[in-house]
Design a protein around this motif. Structure first.
Motif, mmCIF file in Angstrom:
data_model
loop_
_atom_site.group_PDB
_atom_site.id
_atom_site.type_symbol
_atom_site.label_atom_id
_atom_site.label_comp_id
_atom_site.label_asym_id
_atom_site.label_seq_id
_atom_site.Cartn_x
_atom_site.Cartn_y
_atom_site.Cartn_z
ATOM 1 N N ARG A 1 0.840 -1.214 0.000
ATOM 2 C CA ARG A 1 0.000 0.000 0.000
ATOM 3 C C ARG A 1 0.867 1.251 0.000
ATOM 4 N N VAL A 2 1.992 1.194 0.724
ATOM 5 C CA VAL A 2 2.921 2.336 0.733
ATOM 6 C C VAL A 2 3.489 2.535 -0.675
ATOM 7 N N HIS A 3 3.861 1.426 -1.332
ATOM 8 C CA HIS A 3 4.406 1.509 -2.698
ATOM 9 C C HIS A 3 3.368 2.042 -3.681
ATOM 10 N N GLN A 4 2.104 1.710 -3.454
ATOM 11 C CA GLN A 4 1.034 2.230 -4.310
ATOM 12 C C GLN A 4 0.964 3.758 -4.183
ATOM 13 N N PHE A 5 1.041 4.235 -2.927
ATOM 14 C CA PHE A 5 1.055 5.687 -2.706
ATOM 15 C C PHE A 5 2.248 6.333 -3.407
ATOM 16 N N LEU A 6 3.433 5.734 -3.246
ATOM 17 C CA LEU A 6 4.651 6.295 -3.850
ATOM 18 C C LEU A 6 4.551 6.349 -5.368
ATOM 19 N N LYS A 7 3.987 5.296 -5.963
ATOM 20 C CA LYS A 7 3.853 5.234 -7.418
ATOM 21 C C LYS A 7 2.900 6.324 -7.922
ATOM 22 N N GLU A 8 1.784 6.492 -7.230
ATOM 23 C CA GLU A 8 0.774 7.466 -7.661
ATOM 24 C C GLU A 8 1.195 8.908 -7.389
ATOM 25 N N ASN A 9 2.184 9.097 -6.522
ATOM 26 C CA ASN A 9 2.588 10.459 -6.153
ATOM 27 C C ASN A 9 4.048 10.746 -6.474
ATOM 28 N N ASP A 10 4.623 9.973 -7.378
ATOM 29 C CA ASP A 10 6.008 10.202 -7.788
ATOM 30 C C ASP A 10 6.049 11.340 -8.794
ATOM 31 N N PHE A 11 6.459 12.506 -8.332
ATOM 32 C CA PHE A 11 6.466 13.700 -9.191
ATOM 33 C C PHE A 11 7.446 13.554 -10.353
#
Length: 453
Positions: free
Chosen positions: A366-376
């Protein structure tokens, strides 16, 4: 004040041309405040190639006023102005020649939009007026007629003022006013400001920038500077000679312009703002049990941050939203201090990562999902926001996580393709502050529309 001019002539030998049409728009840097457009009887025949080019013929000019009949109006509308034209040396020479024939020494400072565009738009293959306005998406009608060419020059000049981040054009205008001894009172300065969103520039009596700021209400903010009791306000009140401004409509563009132009111009009273205002950042950190935690920490240039914040409250509010959206644990994100399970576990909103009830692999997914969706760094998007008026919008371009710049565009000129947008873009520097301003505004603003490509 600027007098933006275009002249059509009869053609012929050097200094023997006559004026057939003249258009002058008086422009205050924001909008047209006066105009004069007239055919002129040159009292000599028009060259055949000019008739083909402009559509103006000898018959049209027989009943037109002669130059001496419009000379007084030209002097009135250009008084105390800087003369602006595309290939200014030509228009200015023609005008001076006509006045010289009347025994009058017509003398004004001039600005050439050909020279300005060569400096500020070096990427353009051609700097002719027709090709330039087409490339920049500036609507143009009545090409090779004075009013059409002068109006296109107004729109081009407005764009050049935006692209002049060093404010060379404005500084020169203020120096001209200083030479004339025009010193406005503080009350007059406040009255001349708009109650709109944008950037304001405070200049001293040498024309130099001493302070740059942004506000959602420029007039109100300038009034606060002029009535404030702080040391900065007192210095502004003592040193101010003139205040200029640029409306942006969009708070995002105002913030981006303020940040960049402070770094470029280094105004003496903006010392604090030269440093980054984003002192806190969000990082990932793996704990001894293998859980990947999101943590708010003081910014550390040696580590890669996910995003940054200007205050602890903003950071916590953002992290609460992330924790809720991605079903993360408040204890692991540092939002809830406890030696046991977190409070959310008790109300069944946490699935027990805090006490090892789910595996690090499941939680970290779930943390990786957040990082992927918010990787500027991988973002390709156009951020659409309000423009300076109801028929306009603004656009900010981000390509592969790099901030490219901003533009204003007419609602009839749809911006969905980055290649179209690049033609009218005001290029800006990509740096940490710009990235964080964009991320922060996207988090806060409900007015922004984002087009991913």
């Amino acid at each position: 004040m600027y007098a933006i001019l275009d002249i059509e002539t009869t053609g012929g030998q050097f200094n023997e041309e006559g004026i057939t049409e003249i258009a002058i728009y008086k422009f205050d840097g924001h909008e047209i405040v006066d105009q004069f457009i007239s055919l002129v009887n040159p009292e000599i025949p028009i060259q055949p190639f000019v008739v083909k080019l402009t559509g103006i013929n000898n018959a049209m000019l027989r009943s037109a006023p002669k130059f001496f009949e419009v000379a007084k109006r030209i002097i009135e509308i250009t008084s105390d102005c800087v003369l602006v034209a595309h290939n200014a040396s030509f228009d200015y020479r023609i005008l001076r020649t006509e006045f010289r024939r009347l025994g009058y020494d017509f003398n004004l400072k001039t600005l050439c939009t050909v020279e300005l565009s060569q400096k500020l738009l070096p990427e353009q293959p051609s700097h002719s007026l027709g090709k330039l306005v087409r490339a920049l998406g500036i609507p143009m009608s009545d090409r090779h007629r004075a009013s059409g060419d002068a109006m296109a020059t107004v729109k081009l000049f407005k764009l050049l003022l935006e692209k002049d981040v060093e404010k060379t054009i404005i500084k020169e205008l203020i120096k001209t006013e200083i030479e004339k001894g025009i010193a406005p009172k503080l009350l007059d300065i406040v009255q001349s400001m708009p109650s709109r969103t944008g950037i304001y520039y405070i200049h001293n009596d040498k024309g130099n920038l001493i302070y740059i700021g942004k506000s959602r209400n420029i007039k109100k903010r300038i009034n606060q500077h002029f009535t404030g009791k702080s040391n900065k306000c007192k210095k502004i009140q003592t040193e101010v000679f003139a205040v200029t401004y640029e409306e942006t409509g969009s708070e995002l563009i105002a913030l981006l312009k303020e940040s960049e132009e402070i770094k470029i111009n280094k105004p003496i009273l903006n010392r604090a703002q030269r440093k980054s205002i984003f002192q806190l950042a969000l990082y990932t950190e793996k704990d001894k049990n293998g859980y990947l935690n999101l943590k708010i920490q003081k910014y550390d240039g040696r580590k890669k941050e996910i995003t940054s914040f200007s205050s602890l409250q903003e950071a916590k509010n953002t992290l609460f939203k992330i924790t809720t959206k991605y079903h993360l644990c408040q204890k692991l994100t540092g939002l809830y201090q406890s030696k046991k399970e977190c409070f959310q576990y008790g109300i069944k909103e946490c699935d027990g990562a805090c006490i090892g009830e789910i595996t690090p692999e499941d939680y970290n997914q779930r943390v990786h999902q957040f990082l992927k969706e918010n990787d500027f760094e991988t973002q390709n998007m156009i951020v659409i926001d309000k423009g300076r008026n109801i028929s306009e919008r603004s656009a900010v371009l981000i390509e592969n996580g790099i901030y490219k710049g901003y533009a204003f565009y007419d609602l009839n000129y749809q911006i969905t393709n980055p290649e179209i947008l690049k033609n009218i873009l005001v290029p800006m520097q990509n740096n940490r502050d710009a990235k964080n301003i964009i991320q922060s505004q996207i988090r806060k603003s409900k007015t922004l529309k984002i087009i991913h490509f």
